[in-house]
Design a protein around this motif. Structure first.
Motif, PDB file in Angstrom:
ATOM      1  N   GLN A 395       0.817  -1.208   0.000  1.00 46.33           N
ATOM      2  CA  GLN A 395       0.000   0.000   0.000  1.00 46.33           C
ATOM      3  C   GLN A 395       0.853   1.262   0.000  1.00 46.33           C
ATOM      4  OE1 GLN A 395      -2.551  -0.528   3.416  1.00 46.33           O
ATOM      5  NE2 GLN A 395      -4.108  -1.663   2.258  1.00 46.33           N
ATOM      6  N   ARG A 396       1.924   1.229   0.778  1.00 46.40           N
ATOM      7  CA  ARG A 396       2.729   2.437   0.932  1.00 46.40           C
ATOM      8  C   ARG A 396       3.664   2.669  -0.255  1.00 46.40           C
ATOM      9  NH1 ARG A 396       6.265   3.386   6.352  1.00 46.40           N
ATOM     10  NH2 ARG A 396       4.293   2.671   7.276  1.00 46.40           N
ATOM     11  N   TYR A 397       4.265   1.579  -0.758  1.00 46.21           N
ATOM     12  CA  TYR A 397       5.309   1.724  -1.777  1.00 46.21           C
ATOM     13  C   TYR A 397       5.028   0.966  -3.077  1.00 46.21           C
ATOM     14  CZ  TYR A 397       7.945   2.949   2.493  1.00 46.21           C
ATOM     15  OH  TYR A 397       8.363   3.507   3.670  1.00 46.21           O
ATOM     16  N   GLY A 398       3.860   0.336  -3.163  1.00 49.00           N
ATOM     17  CA  GLY A 398       3.605  -0.600  -4.256  1.00 49.00           C
ATOM     18  C   GLY A 398       3.809  -0.064  -5.654  1.00 49.00           C
ATOM     19  N   GLN A 399       3.560   1.203  -5.859  1.00 48.55           N
ATOM     20  CA  GLN A 399       3.753   1.791  -7.181  1.00 48.55           C
ATOM     21  C   GLN A 399       5.170   1.576  -7.701  1.00 48.55           C
ATOM     22  OE1 GLN A 399       2.790   5.973  -7.307  1.00 48.55           O
ATOM     23  NE2 GLN A 399       3.725   6.294  -9.323  1.00 48.55           N
ATOM     24  N   TRP A 400       6.121   1.474  -6.783  1.00 49.78           N
ATOM     25  CA  TRP A 400       7.525   1.364  -7.182  1.00 49.78           C
ATOM     26  C   TRP A 400       8.127  -0.008  -6.871  1.00 49.78           C
ATOM     27  CZ3 TRP A 400       5.662   5.448  -4.134  1.00 49.78           C
ATOM     28  CH2 TRP A 400       5.450   6.647  -4.826  1.00 49.78           C
ATOM     29  N   ILE A 401       7.560  -0.729  -5.910  1.00 47.20           N
ATOM     30  CA  ILE A 401       8.218  -1.978  -5.491  1.00 47.20           C
ATOM     31  C   ILE A 401       7.429  -3.233  -5.834  1.00 47.20           C
ATOM     32  CG2 ILE A 401       9.317  -0.740  -3.581  1.00 47.20           C
ATOM     33  CD1 ILE A 401       7.491  -2.395  -1.664  1.00 47.20           C
ATOM     34  N   TYR A 402       6.282  -3.089  -6.496  1.00 45.16           N
ATOM     35  CA  TYR A 402       5.437  -4.246  -6.804  1.00 45.16           C
ATOM     36  C   TYR A 402       5.088  -4.199  -8.284  1.00 45.16           C
ATOM     37  CZ  TYR A 402       1.940  -7.889  -5.696  1.00 45.16           C
ATOM     38  OH  TYR A 402       1.219  -9.069  -5.613  1.00 45.16           O
ATOM     39  N   ASN A 403       5.439  -5.276  -9.005  1.00 46.44           N
ATOM     40  CA  ASN A 403       5.203  -5.268 -10.448  1.00 46.44           C
ATOM     41  C   ASN A 403       4.640  -6.612 -10.907  1.00 46.44           C
ATOM     42  OD1 ASN A 403       7.447  -7.048 -10.680  1.00 46.44           O
ATOM     43  ND2 ASN A 403       8.872  -5.334 -10.947  1.00 46.44           N
TER      44      ASN A 403
END
Length: 488
Positions: A395-403
């Motif tokens: 939720q906090r960082y997913g835009q950059w750390i989840y693909n």
């Protein structure tokens, strides 16, 4: 030099209801936690479903379908990690059970992999071999299948992790068909060919590895670490078994790392991979050897305490790193931003590239780099704190750390140095974020999720006679092994 140092030597970039703020559960409660998927809120179920499938897809899409070789890291060019191959062979079974692929697809990929390793050249040359004495080089060239570079060792532990997948295949593909019979025959032969006694230049311990010219690495597997599986498989060998005294020799330094850390008393190993790797394949719930009987816990409970201690360490955050807290935590061997020193008004901060990060009695290595596999690969041990952590990090960082393949290997919200990076990228307002996934970090995520959900890998491995024999010769008894006298 201990097992944790083998990760430092790597040259590659590499239930109760589960609610936020969950507290410690008793061992009795913990024993029911692995079946808690149905009790999760729908949002958390969707998170686990998505993460498991995406992480599986990393193995399925990155492996060479002709050889089965799995890259050490992807995307991008990489050599193969034989340990990642072992995780991949096991993940294919998960894929079948979850409906990601068909059994026929898994059989085809598994056969390609086992045929490659069965036929790979074994000799003592510098450059024209994949292995020697049944062991394989840590890294293999993805194109030729031979030793990737001259700095690479013939690795006892990475061969063992490969064998975890090989023996899984031998027990999972149990149907009376020509293809599944061949899988069992190849897997059995690959395991039987490993000459464990040759890898004992300083008996009864097992060396970490060997390089051409007859040079054994001057360090042995000794003390609680990922070497646990090395000894179990070496003890279970039907052809070249080590003596039962090897297990006691490996345990002989446990007193040095048994103790309290961050409110938990357990057998310490700072990076969480040391608790995860063996337990991906072996269910230690309820079975004990002499050491664990003496200390009134099994190794599963020990690992559970290790996970809680890491969370408590992140809450305490003695290094004052950005982002750490009850739901953002996890130190293990992983990529990092690189070797840099940052000086500020608060002092000097040292950052590292790939290293064995961890926090425990044995040592602390912490530069603010969080590896999602530290939490994700521990879900079977402590789902009530792992799932909120995975949820919060996404939720906090997913835009950059989840693909498309799940979590990237690592990220560091404390790193903001504008410089050339060997791996990853700098994200304004966040910090350093990796752009790769590593096979040895992806493996524990997908396999431990499935163990937590269904006991699947554990159930398959309980059928394997070699694993059972190795455990019994190490002195394990009780639980699913029964209460008979340990084998000699």
């Amino acid at each position: 030099m201990t097992g944790k140092l083998s990760r430092l030597l790597r040259t590659t970039a590499f239930t109760a209801l589960l609610v936020l703020g969950a507290t410690w559960q008793s061992p009795a409660t913990a024993r029911t936690a692995e079946h808690g998927y149905a009790a999760l809120p729908k949002q958390q179920q969707q998170l686990i479903d998505d993460l498991e499938q995406r992480t599986f897809e990393w193995f399925w899409h990155s492996a060479d379908p002709k050889t089965g070789l799995v890259p050490d890291s992807a995307p991008g060019h990489s050599f193969s990690s034989i340990a990642a191959v072992g995780f991949g062979l096991t993940a294919y079974g998960v894929g079948v059970e979850r409906g990601y692929i068909t059994r026929a697809q898994a059989i085809e990929r598994t056969l390609a992999t086992l045929r490659f390793f069965s036929n790979a050249p074994q000799n003592d040359s510098e450059d024209d071999a994949a292995g020697y004495h049944g062991f394989y080089y840590h890294f293999l060239d993805m194109r030729t299948g031979k030793r990737a570079m001259r700095s690479v060792e013939l690795s006892s532990v990475d061969t063992t992790l490969l064998l975890g997948g090989v023996l899984f295949a031998a027990s999972y593909y149990d149907r009376d068909t020509p293809q599944e019979k061949e899988i069992r025959q190849l897997a059995d032969a690959i395991y039987r060919d490993v000459d464990w006694t040759w890898m004992q230049p300083r008996k009864p311990l097992i060396s970490m590895g060997w390089t051409p010219g007859g040079r054994f690495i001057p360090a042995d597997w000794k003390g609680y670490d990922e070497g646990m599986l090395v000894y179990i498989l070496a003890l279970g060998s039907p052809t070249h078994p080590v003596g039962s005294e090897a297990w006691q020799a490996w345990l002989s330094t446990n007193h040095l790392t048994w103790g309290a850390f961050q409110g938990q008393t357990f057998l310490n190993f700072a990076p969480l991979f040391g608790h995860q790797y063996t337990e991906v394949w072996v269910d230690f719930r309820g079975i004990r050897d002499a050491w664990s009987r003496e200390h009134h816990l099994d190794y599963f409970e020990n690992s559970r305490r290790a996970v809680y201690s890491q969370r408590s360490y992140a809450i305490a955050n003695p290094g004052h790193w950005t982002g750490y807290g009850k739901n953002v935590w996890g130190l293990t061997a992983s990529n990092g931003p690189g070797d840099f020193v940052e000086k500020s008004g608060t002092g000097e901060h040292q950052f590292n590239g790939y290293t064995a990060r961890g926090a425990g009695l044995d040592y602390i290595s912490d530069d603010g780099t969080i590896a999602p596999t530290a939490a994700g690969g521990s879900i079977a041990f402590a789902p009530e704190i792992v799932i909120p952590a995975l949820q919060e990090m996404k939720q906090r960082y997913g835009q950059w750390i989840y693909n498309e393949y799940g979590f990237v290997d690592a990220f560091n919200p404390s790193f903001h140095i504008k410089t050339d990076l060997r791996t990853g990228k700098l994200v304004p307002g966040l910090g350093w974020v990796d752009t790769l996934q590593l096979g040895i970090d992806q493996g524990p995520i997908v396999l431990m999720i499935e163990n937590w959900r269904s006991d699947f890998v554990w159930k398959v491995m309980k059928k394997n006679p070699y694993v059972r024999k190795g455990l019994e010769r190490a002195g394990f008894a009780g639980g699913w092994l029964g209460t008979g006298t340990p084998a000699q």
